[in-house]
Scaffold this motif. Structure first.
Motif, PDB file in Angstrom:
ATOM      1  N   LEU A 237       0.804  -1.225   0.000  1.00 37.53           N
ATOM      2  CA  LEU A 237       0.000   0.000   0.000  1.00 37.53           C
ATOM      3  C   LEU A 237       0.831   1.267   0.000  1.00 37.53           C
ATOM      4  O   LEU A 237       0.279   2.372   0.014  1.00 37.53           O
ATOM      5  N   GLY A 238       2.171   1.131  -0.003  1.00 41.27           N
ATOM      6  CA  GLY A 238       3.013   2.318   0.051  1.00 41.27           C
ATOM      7  C   GLY A 238       2.876   3.016   1.395  1.00 41.27           C
ATOM      8  O   GLY A 238       2.464   2.433   2.393  1.00 41.27           O
ATOM      9  N   GLY A 239       3.244   4.282   1.429  1.00 42.24           N
ATOM     10  CA  GLY A 239       3.142   5.074   2.657  1.00 42.24           C
ATOM     11  C   GLY A 239       2.301   6.305   2.388  1.00 42.24           C
ATOM     12  O   GLY A 239       1.177   6.220   1.920  1.00 42.24           O
ATOM     13  N   GLY A 240       2.872   7.467   2.687  1.00 40.40           N
ATOM     14  CA  GLY A 240       2.222   8.690   2.273  1.00 40.40           C
ATOM     15  C   GLY A 240       1.291   9.342   3.270  1.00 40.40           C
ATOM     16  O   GLY A 240       0.588  10.288   2.918  1.00 40.40           O
ATOM     17  N   LEU A 241       1.260   8.851   4.518  1.00 39.94           N
ATOM     18  CA  LEU A 241       0.402   9.527   5.496  1.00 39.94           C
ATOM     19  C   LEU A 241       0.955  10.920   5.763  1.00 39.94           C
ATOM     20  O   LEU A 241       2.111  11.065   6.174  1.00 39.94           O
ATOM     21  N   PRO A 242       0.183  11.976   5.529  1.00 42.56           N
ATOM     22  CA  PRO A 242       0.702  13.329   5.758  1.00 42.56           C
ATOM     23  C   PRO A 242       0.919  13.618   7.238  1.00 42.56           C
ATOM     24  O   PRO A 242       0.412  12.915   8.110  1.00 42.56           O
ATOM     25  N   VAL A 243       1.688  14.663   7.496  1.00 45.30           N
ATOM     26  CA  VAL A 243       2.068  15.050   8.859  1.00 45.30           C
ATOM     27  C   VAL A 243       1.594  16.467   9.139  1.00 45.30           C
ATOM     28  O   VAL A 243       1.658  17.349   8.266  1.00 45.30           O
ATOM     29  N   ASN A 244       1.123  16.691  10.346  1.00 41.77           N
ATOM     30  CA  ASN A 244       0.734  18.022  10.797  1.00 41.77           C
ATOM     31  C   ASN A 244       1.975  18.777  11.275  1.00 41.77           C
ATOM     32  O   ASN A 244       2.592  18.392  12.263  1.00 41.77           O
ATOM     33  N   PHE A 245       2.337  19.846  10.586  1.00 45.66           N
ATOM     34  CA  PHE A 245       3.487  20.662  10.969  1.00 45.66           C
ATOM     35  C   PHE A 245       3.081  21.923  11.742  1.00 45.66           C
ATOM     36  O   PHE A 245       3.927  22.751  12.057  1.00 45.66           O
ATOM     37  N   ALA A 246       1.789  22.069  12.045  1.00 45.93           N
ATOM     38  CA  ALA A 246       1.307  23.318  12.647  1.00 45.93           C
ATOM     39  C   ALA A 246       1.496  23.373  14.156  1.00 45.93           C
ATOM     40  O   ALA A 246       1.689  24.442  14.722  1.00 45.93           O
ATOM     41  N   ASP A 247       1.447  22.204  14.827  1.00 43.66           N
ATOM     42  CA  ASP A 247       1.580  22.197  16.279  1.00 43.66           C
ATOM     43  C   ASP A 247       2.036  20.811  16.723  1.00 43.66           C
ATOM     44  O   ASP A 247       2.406  19.979  15.894  1.00 43.66           O
ATOM     45  N   ASP A 248       1.986  20.540  18.025  1.00 37.12           N
ATOM     46  CA  ASP A 248       2.499  19.282  18.554  1.00 37.12           C
ATOM     47  C   ASP A 248       1.590  18.085  18.291  1.00 37.12           C
ATOM     48  O   ASP A 248       2.025  16.932  18.426  1.00 37.12           O
ATOM     49  N   SER A 249       0.350  18.302  17.921  1.00 38.57           N
ATOM     50  CA  SER A 249      -0.592  17.190  17.804  1.00 38.57           C
ATOM     51  C   SER A 249      -0.257  16.305  16.601  1.00 38.57           C
ATOM     52  O   SER A 249       0.204  16.779  15.564  1.00 38.57           O
ATOM     53  N   VAL A 250      -0.488  15.010  16.771  1.00 40.03           N
ATOM     54  CA  VAL A 250      -0.244  14.027  15.713  1.00 40.03           C
ATOM     55  C   VAL A 250      -1.563  13.776  14.989  1.00 40.03           C
ATOM     56  O   VAL A 250      -2.473  13.143  15.522  1.00 40.03           O
ATOM     57  N   THR A 251      -1.659  14.287  13.782  1.00 41.70           N
ATOM     58  CA  THR A 251      -2.868  14.134  12.984  1.00 41.70           C
ATOM     59  C   THR A 251      -2.517  14.291  11.514  1.00 41.70           C
ATOM     60  O   THR A 251      -1.695  15.153  11.183  1.00 41.70           O
ATOM     61  N   GLU A 278       4.676   1.269   3.768  1.00 42.39           N
ATOM     62  CA  GLU A 278       5.988   1.894   3.598  1.00 42.39           C
ATOM     63  C   GLU A 278       5.988   3.301   4.197  1.00 42.39           C
ATOM     64  O   GLU A 278       6.359   4.281   3.541  1.00 42.39           O
ATOM     65  N   PHE A 279       5.591   3.427   5.449  1.00 36.12           N
ATOM     66  CA  PHE A 279       5.540   4.740   6.085  1.00 36.12           C
ATOM     67  C   PHE A 279       6.944   5.215   6.458  1.00 36.12           C
ATOM     68  O   PHE A 279       7.808   4.421   6.833  1.00 36.12           O
ATOM     69  N   GLY A 280       7.171   6.499   6.373  1.00 38.57           N
ATOM     70  CA  GLY A 280       8.454   7.085   6.753  1.00 38.57           C
ATOM     71  C   GLY A 280       8.253   8.352   7.560  1.00 38.57           C
ATOM     72  O   GLY A 280       8.434   8.379   8.777  1.00 38.57           O
ATOM     73  N   ARG A 281       7.823   9.402   6.872  1.00 38.70           N
ATOM     74  CA  ARG A 281       7.645  10.710   7.517  1.00 38.70           C
ATOM     75  C   ARG A 281       6.717  10.630   8.714  1.00 38.70           C
ATOM     76  O   ARG A 281       6.976  11.238   9.763  1.00 38.70           O
ATOM     77  N   SER A 282       5.636   9.884   8.591  1.00 40.83           N
ATOM     78  CA  SER A 282       4.641   9.857   9.670  1.00 40.83           C
ATOM     79  C   SER A 282       5.160   9.188  10.936  1.00 40.83           C
ATOM     80  O   SER A 282       4.588   9.376  12.013  1.00 40.83           O
ATOM     81  N   LEU A 283       6.230   8.418  10.844  1.00 46.24           N
ATOM     82  CA  LEU A 283       6.809   7.794  12.025  1.00 46.24           C
ATOM     83  C   LEU A 283       7.872   8.652  12.692  1.00 46.24           C
ATOM     84  O   LEU A 283       8.052   8.587  13.908  1.00 46.24           O
ATOM     85  N   LEU A 284       8.602   9.456  11.913  1.00 43.52           N
ATOM     86  CA  LEU A 284       9.761  10.151  12.481  1.00 43.52           C
ATOM     87  C   LEU A 284       9.672  11.667  12.498  1.00 43.52           C
ATOM     88  O   LEU A 284      10.337  12.304  13.313  1.00 43.52           O
ATOM     89  N   ALA A 285       8.908  12.267  11.612  1.00 44.93           N
ATOM     90  CA  ALA A 285       8.955  13.733  11.496  1.00 44.93           C
ATOM     91  C   ALA A 285       8.752  14.429  12.837  1.00 44.93           C
ATOM     92  O   ALA A 285       9.542  15.291  13.232  1.00 44.93           O
ATOM     93  N   LYS A 286       7.712  14.044  13.555  1.00 44.66           N
ATOM     94  CA  LYS A 286       7.364  14.754  14.778  1.00 44.66           C
ATOM     95  C   LYS A 286       8.178  14.289  15.979  1.00 44.66           C
ATOM     96  O   LYS A 286       7.976  14.768  17.089  1.00 44.66           O
ATOM     97  N   ASN A 287       9.110  13.373  15.750  1.00 43.30           N
ATOM     98  CA  ASN A 287       9.999  12.931  16.825  1.00 43.30           C
ATOM     99  C   ASN A 287      11.396  13.518  16.700  1.00 43.30           C
ATOM    100  O   ASN A 287      12.315  13.066  17.395  1.00 43.30           O
ATOM    101  N   GLY A 288      11.583  14.516  15.846  1.00 40.37           N
ATOM    102  CA  GLY A 288      12.906  15.103  15.689  1.00 40.37           C
ATOM    103  C   GLY A 288      12.863  16.614  15.582  1.00 40.37           C
ATOM    104  O   GLY A 288      11.871  17.204  15.137  1.00 40.37           O
ATOM    105  N   VAL A 289      13.945  17.252  16.009  1.00 40.87           N
ATOM    106  CA  VAL A 289      14.098  18.705  15.887  1.00 40.87           C
ATOM    107  C   VAL A 289      15.529  19.018  15.464  1.00 40.87           C
ATOM    108  O   VAL A 289      16.439  18.194  15.616  1.00 40.87           O
ATOM    109  N   THR A 290      15.710  20.224  14.940  1.00 39.59           N
ATOM    110  CA  THR A 290      17.034  20.749  14.610  1.00 39.59           C
ATOM    111  C   THR A 290      17.250  22.016  15.429  1.00 39.59           C
ATOM    112  O   THR A 290      16.386  22.900  15.437  1.00 39.59           O
TER     113      THR A 290
END
Length: 445
Positions: A237-251, A278-290
């Motif tokens: 089914l691939g991946g592609g679940l979008p990520v919320n970049f507006a705040d801390d909530s996971v949606t 094949e999820f990628g961004r949805s697993l890690l994006a909100k768990n990292g900062v620079t």
């Protein structure tokens, strides 16, 4: 599930105290290890009702071996799209049977190597099936599939939409005669048992993704009916679940994704087919900062500009597509304590030598000064792990952080900061005289 603002504040303060962020080491990436494990657990829980699932992390989202090893330990497989990513997955400890190779331009050598290892492989097109026919050894254990494009349309970010009518990926199902050619390919090849589609990524709404994957299911049923017995045994089914970049909530959540698929096609996840994700961004994006130091603060044309050490080399997509990839930015004092006070607009710029190197425009922040820190949130995928080498800036250090329940923070080095010598060697320092003395002597005449 998310590297929350409160957790980030604890991590930044401790990173400064531990000397991981200094004026000489002015930028670094941080990944919340517990948050990654919680995200993986939530993914598995969302699919708990599906009898047979392989969740393969998209290595491109964070191609760092210690991170991949963490994901393998948490029960993930790995999706790769190049020989380099395949090497990373193997070095991280993924068994070949839990690795899926996707790429639109596999060479014969790459195909042969994958088949010899027993790695699963999704052909991008019908010509690639002919190559597999010629290269596939007897008794090959690889699960072999074909990627199709259901052509259901684009999300809000065209460059991230892979199911448009003209996408470079897969066999375009709605093109004249294409669907019949796909069915015939399965009829003629008993070893072809998987169908694959990846509808889109950031910017693609769940109903659009579900619509495309329901089409994949219908195609599998059509193939099985034509063959007269079950030929397709798994759906990627691939991946592609979008990520919320507006705040801390996971949606949206992975549970919402599963619900959307079930609503569109209830039989898709009923167990008839093994499911691969094949999820990628949805697993890690909100768990990292620079995090990066502010070097100078200046004004130009009525704009306040904070010149920092975080620019396009660690936030490439945001700099070049700011409307599609906006990042939250927060400010900290030199000791890592969150800054307070009236908010004023800043252009948060990076250190690269081009005018567009700005990660946030007119972003409201407390007043900044030299030595302060800025944090770019939600950068755990596709940011600090995939740096751009413009201006020969060093790849930043990346640290895993473990936030203890009692308030402590421990760090582990995932990737050390690149040294100036390493940059030089990477760019041919040991071949410095190659263009002066490296050519063969001219033949006499």
């Amino acid at each position: 599930m998310s590297f929350s603002t409160e957790k980030v504040a604890r991590a930044v303060r401790q990173a400064v105290a531990d000397g991981l962020l200094t004026r000489e080491r002015p930028v670094a990436g941080f990944l919340d290890v517990r948050g990654v494990r919680e995200s993986v657990a939530a993914l598995h829980e969302a699919f708990a009702g599906v009898p047979d699932v392989l969740h393969a992390f998209a290595a491109k989202a964070c191609p760092l071996v210690p991170v991949l090893r963490l994901l393998a330990d948490a029960g993930m497989g790995c999706e790769v799209a190049s020989p380099g990513e395949l090497r990373l997955a193997l070095d991280a400890g993924f068994a070949p049977a839990r690795i899926v190779l996707d790429s639109p331009a596999k060479t014969r050598g790459e195909i042969r190597a994958a088949l010899e290892l027993g790695v699963a492989l999704n052909a991008d097109n019908l010509d690639e099936l002919d190559r597999i026919d010629a290269l596939r050894p007897d008794g090959c254990p690889s699960v072999l599939g074909l990627r199709v494009n259901p052509q259901v349309g684009s999300g809000s970010i065209g460059a991230m939409s892979t199911a448009t009518s003209h996408s470079k990926f897969g066999v375009a199902l709605r093109d004249p005669g294409a669907r019949e050619r796909v069915v015939e390919a399965f009829v003629r090849r008993p070893w072809l048992t998987r169908l694959h589609a990846h509808v889109g990524s950031q910017g693609c709404p769940l109903p659009l993704i579900a619509q495309g994957l329901a089409e994949l299911h219908r195609l599998a049923e059509e193939i099985d009916a034509r063959v007269g017995r079950r030929r397709v045994t798994s759906l990627d089914l691939g991946g592609g679940l979008p990520v919320n970049f507006a705040d801390d909530s996971v949606t949206p959540t992975h549970a919402a994704y599963v619900a959307a698929l079930a609503a569109e096609e209830p039989a898709l996840l009923d167990g008839r087919y093994q499911v691969v994700t094949e999820f990628g961004r949805s697993l890690l994006a909100k768990n990292g900062v620079t995090a990066a130091f502010v070097e100078y603060v200046k004004e130009a044309g009525g704009h306040r500009i904070a010149l920092t050490h975080a620019g396009a080399h660690v936030a490439t997509r945001t700099v070049f597509m700011p409307q599609a990839w906006p990042l939250r930015v927060t400010a900290y004092g030199p000791d890592g304590t969150p800054k307070r006070g009236p908010l004023v607009p800043y252009d948060v710029a990076g250190p690269l030598c081009f005018a567009g190197d700005v990660v946030a425009h007119a972003h409201p922040l407390p007043e900044l000064a030299e030595g302060d820190l800025v944090v770019l949130h939600d950068t755990g995928a596709y940011y600090f792990s995939a740096p751009w080498a413009y201006n020969s800036l060093p790849r930043p250090a990346v640290y895993g952080c473990f936030l203890e329940d009692g308030g402590g923070v421990a760090f582990a080095t995932v990737r050390p900061a690149q040294s100036a010598r390493e940059i030089s060697l990477e760019n041919g320092a040991d071949l410095a005289d190659a263009l002066l003395t490296g050519f063969a002597a001219p033949s006499g005449g």
